[in-house]
Design a protein around this motif. Sequence first.
Motif, PDB file in Angstrom:
ATOM      1  N   VAL A 212      43.205 -46.653 -33.749  1.00 10.61           N
ATOM      2  CA  VAL A 212      44.068 -45.792 -32.935  1.00 10.61           C
ATOM      3  C   VAL A 212      44.696 -44.689 -33.785  1.00 10.61           C
ATOM      4  CG1 VAL A 212      46.202 -45.751 -31.596  1.00 10.61           C
ATOM      5  CG2 VAL A 212      44.522 -47.537 -31.183  1.00 10.61           C
ATOM      6  N   VAL A 213      45.255 -45.059 -34.923  1.00  8.26           N
ATOM      7  CA  VAL A 213      45.937 -44.071 -35.770  1.00  8.26           C
ATOM      8  C   VAL A 213      44.945 -43.054 -36.331  1.00  8.26           C
ATOM      9  CG1 VAL A 213      47.223 -43.774 -37.916  1.00  8.26           C
ATOM     10  CG2 VAL A 213      47.858 -45.579 -36.333  1.00  8.26           C
ATOM     11  N   ASN A 214      43.894 -43.523 -36.948  1.00  6.54           N
ATOM     12  CA  ASN A 214      42.931 -42.601 -37.548  1.00  6.54           C
ATOM     13  C   ASN A 214      42.135 -41.841 -36.498  1.00  6.54           C
ATOM     14  OD1 ASN A 214      43.372 -43.007 -40.388  1.00  6.54           O
ATOM     15  ND2 ASN A 214      42.627 -45.068 -40.042  1.00  6.54           N
ATOM     16  N   GLY A 215      41.864 -42.483 -35.379  1.00  3.58           N
ATOM     17  CA  GLY A 215      41.165 -41.781 -34.302  1.00  3.58           C
ATOM     18  C   GLY A 215      41.973 -40.617 -33.754  1.00  3.58           C
ATOM     19  N   SER A 216      43.273 -40.809 -33.584  1.00  2.19           N
ATOM     20  CA  SER A 216      44.102 -39.716 -33.061  1.00  2.19           C
ATOM     21  C   SER A 216      44.234 -38.590 -34.078  1.00  2.19           C
ATOM     22  CB  SER A 216      45.473 -40.240 -32.658  1.00  2.19           C
ATOM     23  OG  SER A 216      46.168 -40.754 -33.769  1.00  2.19           O
ATOM     24  N   VAL A 217      44.315 -38.916 -35.357  1.00  4.49           N
ATOM     25  CA  VAL A 217      44.425 -37.880 -36.391  1.00  4.49           C
ATOM     26  C   VAL A 217      43.129 -37.079 -36.488  1.00  4.49           C
ATOM     27  CG1 VAL A 217      44.652 -37.500 -38.877  1.00  4.49           C
ATOM     28  CG2 VAL A 217      46.185 -39.073 -37.712  1.00  4.49           C
TER      29      VAL A 217
ATOM     30  N   TRP B 206      49.282 -56.373 -32.897  1.00  7.77           N
ATOM     31  CA  TRP B 206      48.124 -55.499 -33.066  1.00  7.77           C
ATOM     32  C   TRP B 206      47.305 -56.000 -34.253  1.00  7.77           C
ATOM     33  CZ3 TRP B 206      47.682 -49.835 -31.728  1.00  7.77           C
ATOM     34  CH2 TRP B 206      48.453 -49.518 -30.619  1.00  7.77           C
ATOM     35  N   SER B 207      46.010 -55.990 -34.119  1.00 10.07           N
ATOM     36  CA  SER B 207      45.162 -56.317 -35.266  1.00 10.07           C
ATOM     37  C   SER B 207      45.077 -55.075 -36.163  1.00 10.07           C
ATOM     38  CB  SER B 207      43.764 -56.726 -34.809  1.00 10.07           C
ATOM     39  OG  SER B 207      43.058 -55.603 -34.331  1.00 10.07           O
ATOM     40  N   PRO B 208      44.867 -55.266 -37.448  1.00 12.78           N
ATOM     41  CA  PRO B 208      44.723 -54.108 -38.335  1.00 12.78           C
ATOM     42  C   PRO B 208      43.551 -53.204 -37.947  1.00 12.78           C
ATOM     43  CG  PRO B 208      45.085 -56.087 -39.619  1.00 12.78           C
ATOM     44  CD  PRO B 208      44.902 -56.518 -38.198  1.00 12.78           C
ATOM     45  N   VAL B 209      42.506 -53.781 -37.381  1.00 12.80           N
ATOM     46  CA  VAL B 209      41.349 -52.988 -36.964  1.00 12.80           C
ATOM     47  C   VAL B 209      41.728 -52.063 -35.818  1.00 12.80           C
ATOM     48  CG1 VAL B 209      39.036 -53.114 -35.977  1.00 12.80           C
ATOM     49  CG2 VAL B 209      39.717 -54.723 -37.762  1.00 12.80           C
TER      50      VAL B 209
ATOM     51  N   LEU C 251      42.025 -52.001 -44.687  1.00 14.84           N
ATOM     52  CA  LEU C 251      42.231 -52.717 -45.945  1.00 14.84           C
ATOM     53  C   LEU C 251      43.639 -52.557 -46.512  1.00 14.84           C
ATOM     54  CD1 LEU C 251      38.853 -51.971 -47.770  1.00 14.84           C
ATOM     55  CD2 LEU C 251      39.522 -54.044 -46.542  1.00 14.84           C
ATOM     56  N   PHE C 252      44.184 -51.350 -46.458  1.00 17.40           N
ATOM     57  CA  PHE C 252      45.436 -51.087 -47.158  1.00 17.40           C
ATOM     58  C   PHE C 252      46.644 -50.917 -46.247  1.00 17.40           C
ATOM     59  CE2 PHE C 252      42.068 -49.316 -49.929  1.00 17.40           C
ATOM     60  CZ  PHE C 252      42.198 -50.227 -50.967  1.00 17.40           C
ATOM     61  N   PHE C 253      46.453 -50.374 -45.051  1.00 17.32           N
ATOM     62  CA  PHE C 253      47.591 -50.065 -44.189  1.00 17.32           C
ATOM     63  C   PHE C 253      47.700 -50.975 -42.978  1.00 17.32           C
ATOM     64  CE2 PHE C 253      46.499 -46.123 -46.397  1.00 17.32           C
ATOM     65  CZ  PHE C 253      47.688 -45.906 -47.059  1.00 17.32           C
ATOM     66  N   GLY C 254      46.837 -51.965 -42.894  1.00 20.30           N
ATOM     67  CA  GLY C 254      46.886 -52.916 -41.789  1.00 20.30           C
ATOM     68  C   GLY C 254      48.180 -53.703 -41.750  1.00 20.30           C
ATOM     69  N   GLN C 255      48.834 -53.823 -42.881  1.00 15.13           N
ATOM     70  CA  GLN C 255      50.104 -54.560 -42.928  1.00 15.13           C
ATOM     71  C   GLN C 255      51.213 -53.857 -42.153  1.00 15.13           C
ATOM     72  OE1 GLN C 255      51.227 -54.865 -47.002  1.00 15.13           O
ATOM     73  NE2 GLN C 255      51.179 -52.667 -47.357  1.00 15.13           N
ATOM     74  N   PHE C 256      51.037 -52.567 -41.868  1.00 15.43           N
ATOM     75  CA  PHE C 256      52.036 -51.816 -41.121  1.00 15.43           C
ATOM     76  C   PHE C 256      51.775 -51.811 -39.617  1.00 15.43           C
ATOM     77  CE2 PHE C 256      51.865 -49.766 -45.358  1.00 15.43           C
ATOM     78  CZ  PHE C 256      53.137 -50.137 -45.776  1.00 15.43           C
TER      79      PHE C 256
END
Length: 58
Positions: free
Chosen positions: A32-37, A24-27, A14-19
């Motif tokens: 990938v980012v949250n899964g690795s963290v 890449w789709s926001p999903v 919702l909020f960081f998909g713009q980056f």
Amino acid sequence: MFVRFIFHFISGVLFFGQFAPEGWSPVLYSFVVNGSVVEGNLLVVLSNPFIITCNKDS
């Protein structure tokens, strides 16, 4: 950990998909980012009891 991942994943979409990098789709980016963290955090949490018990025996 799973509930944390879900909420971080939703906020990532919702909020960081713009980056997300171009193409890449926001999903996918959020997954990938949250899964690795969360995976890195889980490895630290699961390895701590092993490290503590090894240090206790010394």
